[in-house]
Design a protein around this motif. Structure first.
Motif, PDB file in Angstrom:
ATOM      1  N   UNK A 185      37.913  40.522  35.869  1.00 24.46           N
ATOM      2  CA  UNK A 185      37.806  41.289  37.121  1.00 24.46           C
ATOM      3  C   UNK A 185      39.178  41.497  37.761  1.00 24.46           C
ATOM      4  N   UNK A 186      39.994  40.453  37.781  1.00 22.84           N
ATOM      5  CA  UNK A 186      41.334  40.594  38.352  1.00 22.84           C
ATOM      6  C   UNK A 186      42.201  41.526  37.527  1.00 22.84           C
ATOM      7  N   UNK A 187      42.063  41.430  36.213  1.00 23.41           N
ATOM      8  CA  UNK A 187      42.883  42.264  35.326  1.00 23.41           C
ATOM      9  C   UNK A 187      42.516  43.741  35.472  1.00 23.41           C
ATOM     10  N   UNK A 189      41.693  45.217  38.215  1.00 22.94           N
ATOM     11  CA  UNK A 189      42.406  45.684  39.413  1.00 22.94           C
ATOM     12  C   UNK A 189      43.870  45.963  39.095  1.00 22.94           C
ATOM     13  N   UNK A 190      44.466  45.039  38.329  1.00 20.18           N
ATOM     14  CA  UNK A 190      45.894  45.197  38.026  1.00 20.18           C
ATOM     15  C   UNK A 190      46.135  46.378  37.089  1.00 20.18           C
ATOM     16  N   UNK A 192      44.295  49.036  36.848  1.00 18.15           N
ATOM     17  CA  UNK A 192      44.103  50.251  37.645  1.00 18.15           C
ATOM     18  C   UNK A 192      45.360  50.579  38.440  1.00 18.15           C
ATOM     19  N   UNK A 193      45.922  49.552  39.101  1.00 22.52           N
ATOM     20  CA  UNK A 193      47.134  49.780  39.898  1.00 22.52           C
ATOM     21  C   UNK A 193      48.275  50.269  39.023  1.00 22.52           C
ATOM     22  N   UNK A 194      48.378  49.693  37.827  1.00 19.09           N
ATOM     23  CA  UNK A 194      49.479  50.051  36.926  1.00 19.09           C
ATOM     24  C   UNK A 194      49.193  51.364  36.191  1.00 19.09           C
TER      25      UNK A 194
ATOM     26  N   UNK B 135      45.736  48.206  45.314  1.00 15.53           N
ATOM     27  CA  UNK B 135      45.538  48.553  43.900  1.00 15.53           C
ATOM     28  C   UNK B 135      44.303  49.424  43.739  1.00 15.53           C
ATOM     29  N   UNK B 138      43.981  53.462  44.228  1.00 13.66           N
ATOM     30  CA  UNK B 138      44.181  54.422  43.172  1.00 13.66           C
ATOM     31  C   UNK B 138      42.844  55.041  42.779  1.00 13.66           C
ATOM     32  N   UNK B 145      49.363  52.150  45.003  1.00 12.74           N
ATOM     33  CA  UNK B 145      49.160  51.412  43.749  1.00 12.74           C
ATOM     34  C   UNK B 145      50.494  50.914  43.199  1.00 12.74           C
ATOM     35  N   UNK B 149      51.463  47.111  42.252  1.00 10.49           N
ATOM     36  CA  UNK B 149      51.980  46.685  40.947  1.00 10.49           C
ATOM     37  C   UNK B 149      53.286  45.911  41.101  1.00 10.49           C
ATOM     38  N   UNK B 152      52.392  42.394  42.430  1.00  5.86           N
ATOM     39  CA  UNK B 152      51.847  41.518  41.379  1.00  5.86           C
ATOM     40  C   UNK B 152      52.970  41.033  40.462  1.00  5.86           C
ATOM     41  N   UNK B 182      45.897  37.511  37.571  1.00  4.71           N
ATOM     42  CA  UNK B 182      44.600  38.186  37.370  1.00  4.71           C
ATOM     43  C   UNK B 182      43.449  37.268  37.764  1.00  4.71           C
ATOM     44  N   UNK B 185      43.104  36.859  41.585  1.00  6.45           N
ATOM     45  CA  UNK B 185      42.581  38.101  42.194  1.00  6.45           C
ATOM     46  C   UNK B 185      41.091  38.277  41.909  1.00  6.45           C
ATOM     47  N   UNK B 186      40.691  38.007  40.662  1.00  9.06           N
ATOM     48  CA  UNK B 186      39.273  38.139  40.334  1.00  9.06           C
ATOM     49  C   UNK B 186      38.435  37.101  41.061  1.00  9.06           C
TER      50      UNK B 186
END
Lengths: 219, 219
Positions: A185-187, A189-190, A192-194, B135, B138, B145, B149, B152, B182, B185-186
Protein backbone atom coordinates in the motif's frame (compact mmCIF):
# COMPACT_ATOMS: atom_id res chain seq x y z
CA UNK A 1 -19.09 -21.89 -22.14
CA UNK A 2 -15.61 -20.61 -21.55
CA UNK A 3 -14.63 -19.05 -18.24
CA UNK A 4 -11.86 -16.49 -18.23
CA UNK A 5 -10.21 -15.94 -14.88
CA UNK A 6 -8.95 -12.37 -14.55
CA UNK A 7 -7.33 -12.51 -11.10
CA UNK A 8 -8.65 -9.08 -10.31
CA UNK A 9 -6.21 -7.39 -12.60
CA UNK A 10 -8.37 -4.95 -14.43
CA UNK A 11 -11.48 -4.18 -12.42
CA UNK A 12 -13.51 -6.67 -14.47
CA UNK A 13 -15.52 -9.37 -12.81
CA UNK A 14 -13.43 -12.25 -11.45
CA UNK A 15 -15.23 -14.60 -13.79
CA UNK A 16 -15.72 -13.15 -17.24
CA UNK A 17 -17.92 -14.72 -19.83
CA UNK A 18 -16.88 -14.81 -23.44
CA UNK A 19 -20.17 -15.26 -25.26
CA UNK A 20 -22.93 -12.69 -24.98
CA UNK A 21 -25.60 -15.40 -25.18
CA UNK A 22 -24.11 -17.09 -22.11
CA UNK A 23 -23.79 -13.78 -20.32
CA UNK A 24 -27.44 -12.97 -20.88
CA UNK A 25 -28.48 -16.40 -19.72
CA UNK A 26 -26.57 -16.05 -16.47
CA UNK A 27 -26.38 -12.34 -15.75
CA UNK A 28 -29.50 -10.30 -16.28
CA UNK A 29 -28.81 -6.88 -17.80
CA UNK A 30 -29.77 -5.19 -14.54
CA UNK A 31 -26.98 -7.03 -12.79
CA UNK A 32 -24.47 -6.13 -15.52
CA UNK A 33 -25.14 -2.44 -14.98
CA UNK A 34 -24.59 -2.86 -11.26
CA UNK A 35 -21.29 -4.66 -11.88
CA UNK A 36 -20.11 -2.01 -14.27
CA UNK A 37 -20.91 0.73 -11.77
CA UNK A 38 -19.02 -1.13 -9.03
CA UNK A 39 -16.00 -1.54 -11.28
CA UNK A 40 -16.19 2.11 -12.30
CA UNK A 41 -16.28 3.09 -8.63
CA UNK A 42 -13.24 0.91 -7.87
CA UNK A 43 -11.29 2.52 -10.67
CA UNK A 44 -12.22 6.06 -9.65
CA UNK A 45 -11.60 5.45 -5.94
CA UNK A 46 -8.11 4.22 -6.79
CA UNK A 47 -7.38 7.14 -9.08
CA UNK A 48 -9.09 10.04 -7.34
CA UNK A 49 -9.90 9.03 -3.78
CA UNK A 50 -13.31 9.09 -2.16
CA UNK A 51 -13.68 12.88 -2.19
CA UNK A 52 -12.74 12.93 -5.88
CA UNK A 53 -15.02 10.05 -6.90
CA UNK A 54 -17.86 11.85 -8.67
CA UNK A 55 -21.01 9.96 -9.51
CA UNK A 56 -21.20 11.34 -13.04
CA UNK A 57 -17.71 9.92 -13.68
CA UNK A 58 -18.66 6.56 -12.17
CA UNK A 59 -21.61 6.42 -14.56
CA UNK A 60 -19.39 7.35 -17.49
CA UNK A 61 -16.59 4.89 -16.65
CA UNK A 62 -19.20 2.21 -15.90
CA UNK A 63 -20.98 2.93 -19.21
CA UNK A 64 -24.28 3.20 -17.36
CA UNK A 65 -26.91 5.94 -17.18
CA UNK A 66 -26.31 8.21 -14.20
CA UNK A 67 -29.87 7.68 -13.04
CA UNK A 68 -29.15 3.97 -12.64
CA UNK A 69 -26.75 4.64 -9.74
CA UNK A 70 -29.53 5.37 -7.26
CA UNK A 71 -31.54 2.50 -8.71
CA UNK A 72 -28.76 0.01 -7.92
CA UNK A 73 -27.36 1.85 -4.88
CA UNK A 74 -30.19 3.62 -3.05
CA UNK A 75 -27.66 4.73 -0.41
CA UNK A 76 -25.83 6.75 -3.08
CA UNK A 77 -22.11 7.48 -3.12
CA UNK A 78 -21.30 5.97 0.27
CA UNK A 79 -23.09 2.70 -0.49
CA UNK A 80 -21.40 2.48 -3.88
CA UNK A 81 -17.98 3.10 -2.32
CA UNK A 82 -18.52 0.62 0.53
CA UNK A 83 -19.60 -2.10 -1.91
CA UNK A 84 -16.78 -1.28 -4.32
CA UNK A 85 -14.29 -1.58 -1.46
CA UNK A 86 -15.75 -4.92 -0.41
CA UNK A 87 -15.65 -6.13 -4.02
CA UNK A 88 -12.02 -5.07 -4.39
CA UNK A 89 -11.22 -6.79 -1.08
CA UNK A 90 -12.84 -10.05 -2.14
CA UNK A 91 -11.30 -10.05 -5.60
CA UNK A 92 -7.77 -9.38 -4.37
CA UNK A 93 -8.24 -11.97 -1.62
CA UNK A 94 -9.24 -14.56 -4.24
CA UNK A 95 -6.24 -13.64 -6.38
CA UNK A 96 -3.92 -14.04 -3.38
CA UNK A 97 -5.42 -17.39 -2.42
CA UNK A 98 -5.16 -18.76 -5.96
CA UNK A 99 -1.62 -17.51 -6.41
CA UNK A 100 -0.53 -19.01 -3.07
CA UNK A 101 -2.00 -22.34 -4.07
CA UNK A 102 -0.64 -22.38 -7.61
CA UNK A 103 2.65 -20.54 -7.32
CA UNK A 104 3.68 -20.21 -3.69
CA UNK A 105 4.58 -17.34 -1.39
CA UNK A 106 7.43 -15.55 -3.19
CA UNK A 107 5.57 -15.47 -6.51
CA UNK A 108 2.48 -14.20 -4.72
CA UNK A 109 4.36 -11.17 -3.41
CA UNK A 110 5.24 -10.28 -7.00
CA UNK A 111 1.67 -10.96 -8.17
CA UNK A 112 0.30 -8.69 -5.43
CA UNK A 113 2.25 -5.69 -6.74
CA UNK A 114 1.78 -6.64 -10.39
CA UNK A 115 -1.99 -6.81 -10.03
CA UNK A 116 -2.18 -3.08 -9.26
CA UNK A 117 0.43 -2.12 -11.86
CA UNK A 118 -1.36 -4.04 -14.62
CA UNK A 119 -4.54 -2.06 -14.14
CA UNK A 120 -2.98 1.24 -15.09
CA UNK A 121 -0.61 -0.21 -17.71
CA UNK A 122 1.50 2.69 -19.03
CA UNK A 123 0.13 5.23 -16.54
CA UNK A 124 1.96 4.71 -13.24
CA UNK A 125 0.89 8.22 -12.19
CA UNK A 126 -2.59 6.70 -11.80
CA UNK A 127 -1.47 3.85 -9.54
CA UNK A 128 -3.67 3.43 -6.52
CA UNK A 129 -5.82 1.13 -4.50
CA UNK A 130 -9.55 1.57 -3.90
CA UNK A 131 -9.19 0.09 -0.42
CA UNK A 132 -6.56 2.66 0.55
CA UNK A 133 -8.86 5.39 -0.75
CA UNK A 134 -11.65 4.02 1.42
CA UNK A 135 -9.29 3.93 4.42
CA UNK A 136 -8.32 7.55 3.87
CA UNK A 137 -11.98 8.65 3.87
CA UNK A 138 -11.93 8.33 7.65
CA UNK A 139 -12.91 9.97 9.96
CA UNK A 140 -15.88 11.25 7.94
CA UNK A 141 -17.03 7.81 6.82
CA UNK A 142 -16.43 5.07 9.36
CA UNK A 143 -18.46 2.55 7.30
CA UNK A 144 -16.03 2.97 4.45
CA UNK A 145 -13.05 2.65 6.77
CA UNK A 146 -14.54 -0.52 8.26
CA UNK A 147 -14.87 -2.00 4.75
CA UNK A 148 -11.22 -1.12 4.15
CA UNK A 149 -10.07 -2.73 7.39
CA UNK A 150 -12.01 -5.91 6.57
CA UNK A 151 -10.43 -6.00 3.10
CA UNK A 152 -6.89 -5.55 4.44
CA UNK A 153 -7.49 -8.32 6.99
CA UNK A 154 -8.79 -10.64 4.26
CA UNK A 155 -5.51 -10.20 2.36
CA UNK A 156 -3.37 -10.84 5.42
CA UNK A 157 -5.23 -14.00 6.40
CA UNK A 158 -4.17 -16.30 3.56
CA UNK A 159 -0.59 -14.95 3.58
CA UNK A 160 -0.26 -15.64 7.31
CA UNK A 161 -1.74 -19.12 6.82
CA UNK A 162 0.77 -19.91 4.05
CA UNK A 163 3.61 -18.79 6.33
CA UNK A 164 2.35 -21.00 9.15
CA UNK A 165 2.28 -23.90 6.68
CA UNK A 166 5.98 -23.22 6.10
CA UNK A 167 6.62 -23.59 9.82
CA UNK A 168 6.68 -19.89 10.75
CA UNK A 169 5.30 -19.23 14.23
CA UNK A 170 1.87 -17.65 14.56
CA UNK A 171 3.04 -14.21 15.73
CA UNK A 172 5.82 -13.94 13.16
CA UNK A 173 3.45 -15.08 10.41
CA UNK A 174 0.87 -12.45 11.35
CA UNK A 175 3.54 -9.73 11.61
CA UNK A 176 4.98 -10.57 8.20
CA UNK A 177 1.56 -10.73 6.54
CA UNK A 178 0.83 -7.27 7.96
CA UNK A 179 4.19 -6.05 6.69
CA UNK A 180 3.36 -7.28 3.18
CA UNK A 181 0.04 -5.44 2.98
CA UNK A 182 1.37 -2.21 4.52
CA UNK A 183 4.42 -2.23 2.26
CA UNK A 184 2.47 -2.75 -0.96
CA UNK A 185 0.00 0.00 0.00
CA UNK A 186 2.80 2.43 0.84
CA UNK A 187 4.71 1.55 -2.31
CA UNK A 188 1.65 2.26 -4.46
CA UNK A 189 1.58 5.81 -3.07
CA UNK A 190 5.27 6.30 -3.75
CA UNK A 191 5.06 4.84 -7.27
CA UNK A 192 2.15 7.12 -8.06
CA UNK A 193 4.06 10.18 -6.83
CA UNK A 194 7.11 9.18 -8.85
CA UNK A 195 4.95 8.34 -11.91
CA UNK A 196 7.14 5.26 -12.06
CA UNK A 197 6.44 1.73 -10.92
CA UNK A 198 10.02 1.36 -9.64
CA UNK A 199 9.12 1.94 -5.94
CA UNK A 200 6.53 -0.84 -6.25
CA UNK A 201 9.05 -3.22 -7.79
CA UNK A 202 11.64 -2.32 -5.11
CA UNK A 203 9.11 -2.96 -2.38
CA UNK A 204 8.40 -6.42 -3.79
CA UNK A 205 12.14 -7.17 -3.91
CA UNK A 206 12.51 -5.92 -0.32
CA UNK A 207 9.64 -8.17 0.77
CA UNK A 208 11.10 -11.17 -1.09
CA UNK A 209 14.40 -10.68 0.73
CA UNK A 210 12.66 -10.33 4.07
CA UNK A 211 10.70 -13.51 3.30
CA UNK A 212 13.91 -15.38 2.51
CA UNK A 213 15.40 -14.28 5.84
CA UNK A 214 12.25 -15.25 7.72
CA UNK A 215 12.09 -18.70 6.14
CA UNK A 216 15.84 -19.24 6.60
CA UNK A 217 15.56 -18.44 10.30
CA UNK A 218 12.60 -20.83 10.56
CA UNK A 219 14.05 -23.94 8.94
CA UNK B 1 16.86 31.78 25.67
CA UNK B 2 15.64 28.21 25.77
CA UNK B 3 15.37 26.16 22.62
CA UNK B 4 12.86 23.34 22.55
CA UNK B 5 13.43 20.73 19.88
CA UNK B 6 10.19 19.14 18.79
CA UNK B 7 11.51 16.59 16.29
CA UNK B 8 8.60 17.28 14.00
CA UNK B 9 6.14 15.59 16.31
CA UNK B 10 3.28 18.02 16.32
CA UNK B 11 3.44 20.23 13.24
CA UNK B 12 5.13 22.98 15.25
CA UNK B 13 8.31 24.55 14.05
CA UNK B 14 11.39 22.40 14.54
CA UNK B 15 12.79 25.00 16.86
CA UNK B 16 10.23 26.38 19.27
CA UNK B 17 10.85 29.40 21.42
CA UNK B 18 9.59 29.56 24.98
CA UNK B 19 9.51 33.28 25.66
CA UNK B 20 7.39 35.62 23.62
CA UNK B 21 9.98 38.38 23.90
CA UNK B 22 12.57 36.08 22.28
CA UNK B 23 10.10 35.07 19.62
CA UNK B 24 9.41 38.63 18.64
CA UNK B 25 13.09 39.42 18.52
CA UNK B 26 13.86 36.54 16.17
CA UNK B 27 10.70 35.87 14.18
CA UNK B 28 8.81 38.87 12.88
CA UNK B 29 5.04 38.47 13.17
CA UNK B 30 4.70 38.21 9.42
CA UNK B 31 6.90 35.14 9.40
CA UNK B 32 4.94 33.59 12.28
CA UNK B 33 1.75 33.81 10.28
CA UNK B 34 3.40 32.08 7.35
CA UNK B 35 4.68 29.31 9.61
CA UNK B 36 1.30 28.82 11.20
CA UNK B 37 -0.35 28.55 7.79
CA UNK B 38 2.24 25.98 6.67
CA UNK B 39 1.68 23.93 9.81
CA UNK B 40 -2.07 24.19 9.39
CA UNK B 41 -1.72 22.99 5.80
CA UNK B 42 0.41 20.04 6.90
CA UNK B 43 -2.16 19.02 9.47
CA UNK B 44 -5.08 19.31 7.06
CA UNK B 45 -3.27 17.54 4.22
CA UNK B 46 -2.59 14.63 6.58
CA UNK B 47 -6.16 14.50 7.83
CA UNK B 48 -8.19 15.32 4.73
CA UNK B 49 -5.99 14.94 1.69
CA UNK B 50 -5.29 17.62 -0.92
CA UNK B 51 -8.85 17.70 -2.30
CA UNK B 52 -10.21 18.07 1.23
CA UNK B 53 -7.74 20.75 2.32
CA UNK B 54 -9.87 23.88 2.31
CA UNK B 55 -8.21 27.25 2.63
CA UNK B 56 -10.71 28.55 5.20
CA UNK B 57 -9.80 25.56 7.41
CA UNK B 58 -6.07 26.18 6.91
CA UNK B 59 -6.60 29.77 8.06
CA UNK B 60 -8.60 28.60 11.08
CA UNK B 61 -6.16 25.85 12.12
CA UNK B 62 -3.26 28.22 11.50
CA UNK B 63 -4.96 30.96 13.54
CA UNK B 64 -4.39 33.44 10.72
CA UNK B 65 -6.75 35.65 8.73
CA UNK B 66 -7.87 33.93 5.55
CA UNK B 67 -6.77 36.91 3.48
CA UNK B 68 -3.20 36.35 4.65
CA UNK B 69 -2.98 33.08 2.70
CA UNK B 70 -2.65 34.81 -0.68
CA UNK B 71 -0.35 37.38 0.89
CA UNK B 72 2.10 34.67 2.00
CA UNK B 73 1.33 32.22 -0.82
CA UNK B 74 0.44 34.13 -3.99
CA UNK B 75 0.15 30.79 -5.84
CA UNK B 76 -2.73 29.84 -3.55
CA UNK B 77 -3.64 26.32 -2.51
CA UNK B 78 -1.12 24.51 -4.69
CA UNK B 79 1.80 26.66 -3.52
CA UNK B 80 0.76 26.25 0.10
CA UNK B 81 0.52 22.47 -0.32
CA UNK B 82 3.86 22.19 -2.15
CA UNK B 83 5.62 24.22 0.54
CA UNK B 84 3.88 22.31 3.33
CA UNK B 85 5.00 19.04 1.76
CA UNK B 86 8.57 20.30 1.48
CA UNK B 87 8.46 21.49 5.10
CA UNK B 88 7.16 18.13 6.29
CA UNK B 89 9.85 16.39 4.24
CA UNK B 90 12.63 18.50 5.74
CA UNK B 91 11.38 18.20 9.29
CA UNK B 92 10.99 14.42 9.18
CA UNK B 93 14.38 14.13 7.49
CA UNK B 94 15.96 16.12 10.32
CA UNK B 95 14.22 13.96 12.91
CA UNK B 96 15.48 10.79 11.18
CA UNK B 97 19.04 12.13 10.97
CA UNK B 98 19.09 13.16 14.64
CA UNK B 99 17.59 9.90 15.79
CA UNK B 100 20.08 7.86 13.76
CA UNK B 101 22.93 9.81 15.26
CA UNK B 102 21.71 9.72 18.83
CA UNK B 103 19.90 6.40 19.07
CA UNK B 104 20.77 4.17 16.12
CA UNK B 105 18.82 2.38 13.44
CA UNK B 106 16.36 0.18 15.35
CA UNK B 107 15.26 3.04 17.63
CA UNK B 108 14.85 5.25 14.57
CA UNK B 109 12.35 2.83 13.03
CA UNK B 110 10.23 3.15 16.18
CA UNK B 111 10.65 6.94 16.24
CA UNK B 112 9.55 7.15 12.59
CA UNK B 113 6.18 5.55 13.40
CA UNK B 114 5.84 7.29 16.77
CA UNK B 115 6.31 10.71 15.24
CA UNK B 116 3.10 10.38 13.22
CA UNK B 117 1.16 8.74 16.06
CA UNK B 118 2.11 11.46 18.53
CA UNK B 119 0.60 14.17 16.36
CA UNK B 120 -2.91 12.80 16.60
CA UNK B 121 -2.58 11.55 20.20
CA UNK B 122 -5.86 9.82 21.09
CA UNK B 123 -7.31 10.11 17.58
CA UNK B 124 -5.79 7.31 15.48
CA UNK B 125 -8.68 7.72 13.01
CA UNK B 126 -6.93 10.96 12.00
CA UNK B 127 -3.55 9.35 11.36
CA UNK B 128 -2.01 10.42 8.11
CA UNK B 129 0.97 11.92 6.38
CA UNK B 130 0.96 15.19 4.43
CA UNK B 131 3.52 13.78 2.00
CA UNK B 132 1.30 10.80 1.17
CA UNK B 133 -1.58 13.22 0.62
CA UNK B 134 0.60 15.19 -1.78
CA UNK B 135 1.58 11.97 -3.56
CA UNK B 136 -2.06 11.00 -3.99
CA UNK B 137 -2.90 14.36 -5.60
CA UNK B 138 -1.31 13.07 -8.78
CA UNK B 139 -2.03 13.08 -11.70
CA UNK B 140 -3.77 16.46 -11.38
CA UNK B 141 -0.86 18.17 -9.61
CA UNK B 142 2.55 16.94 -10.71
CA UNK B 143 4.32 19.72 -8.76
CA UNK B 144 2.84 18.38 -5.57
CA UNK B 145 3.77 14.81 -6.47
CA UNK B 146 7.33 15.93 -7.22
CA UNK B 147 7.55 17.52 -3.76
CA UNK B 148 6.33 14.23 -2.29
CA UNK B 149 8.87 12.18 -4.19
CA UNK B 150 11.67 14.49 -3.06
CA UNK B 151 10.50 14.18 0.55
CA UNK B 152 10.36 10.39 0.44
CA UNK B 153 13.85 10.27 -1.07
CA UNK B 154 15.17 12.59 1.67
CA UNK B 155 13.93 10.11 4.31
CA UNK B 156 15.45 7.10 2.57
CA UNK B 157 18.84 8.74 2.13
CA UNK B 158 19.99 8.87 5.78
CA UNK B 159 18.55 5.39 6.51
CA UNK B 160 20.45 3.89 3.57
CA UNK B 161 23.62 5.69 4.68
CA UNK B 162 23.30 4.31 8.23
CA UNK B 163 22.87 0.80 6.81
CA UNK B 164 25.97 1.20 4.65
CA UNK B 165 27.84 2.29 7.78
CA UNK B 166 26.80 -1.05 9.30
CA UNK B 167 28.38 -2.86 6.36
CA UNK B 168 25.24 -3.48 4.33
CA UNK B 169 25.87 -3.42 0.57
CA UNK B 170 24.68 -0.41 -1.41
CA UNK B 171 21.78 -2.14 -3.20
CA UNK B 172 20.51 -3.90 -0.09
CA UNK B 173 20.77 -0.68 1.91
CA UNK B 174 18.75 1.24 -0.68
CA UNK B 175 16.15 -1.54 -0.92
CA UNK B 176 15.72 -1.69 2.85
CA UNK B 177 15.47 2.09 3.20
CA UNK B 178 12.75 2.05 0.53
CA UNK B 179 10.99 -0.75 2.38
CA UNK B 180 10.99 1.30 5.60
CA UNK B 181 9.37 4.35 4.02
CA UNK B 182 6.80 2.35 2.02
CA UNK B 183 5.89 0.26 5.05
CA UNK B 184 5.38 3.21 7.39
CA UNK B 185 3.25 5.02 4.79
CA UNK B 186 1.11 1.95 4.17
CA UNK B 187 0.77 1.26 7.89
CA UNK B 188 -0.47 4.82 8.49
CA UNK B 189 -3.34 4.18 6.06
CA UNK B 190 -4.22 0.91 7.74
CA UNK B 191 -4.04 2.38 11.25
CA UNK B 192 -6.31 5.23 10.19
CA UNK B 193 -8.86 2.82 8.71
CA UNK B 194 -8.77 0.70 11.87
CA UNK B 195 -8.89 3.82 14.10
CA UNK B 196 -6.17 2.02 16.01
CA UNK B 197 -2.43 2.52 15.97
CA UNK B 198 -1.84 -1.24 16.18
CA UNK B 199 -1.08 -1.67 12.45
CA UNK B 200 1.56 1.04 12.77
CA UNK B 201 3.14 -0.63 15.79
CA UNK B 202 3.06 -4.03 14.01
CA UNK B 203 4.73 -2.52 10.97
CA UNK B 204 7.54 -1.14 13.13
CA UNK B 205 8.01 -4.57 14.75
CA UNK B 206 8.04 -6.20 11.32
CA UNK B 207 10.68 -3.73 10.14
CA UNK B 208 12.78 -4.26 13.28
CA UNK B 209 12.77 -8.02 12.63
CA UNK B 210 13.67 -7.52 8.99
CA UNK B 211 16.49 -5.19 10.09
CA UNK B 212 17.81 -7.83 12.51
CA UNK B 213 17.83 -10.40 9.70
CA UNK B 214 19.54 -8.02 7.31
CA UNK B 215 22.26 -7.09 9.81
CA UNK B 216 22.72 -10.74 10.86
CA UNK B 217 23.24 -11.78 7.24
CA UNK B 218 25.74 -8.92 6.80
CA UNK B 219 28.02 -9.56 9.75
Amino acid sequence: MTLVIHLGGDYTMSVGITRIADAEAIEPKRRDGRERLLNGARKLLAEKGYAGMELRDVAEVGDAPRGSIYHHFPGGKIQLAVEATAREGAEVQTAIERSLEERGLAATLAMFGEMFARRVKDHPERLGCPVAAAALARPEDPALAAAATAAFASWEGPIAAALRDEGVGEQDAAAFAGLVVSTIEGALIRARAAADRAPLDSAVIGLERALDSLLASTS
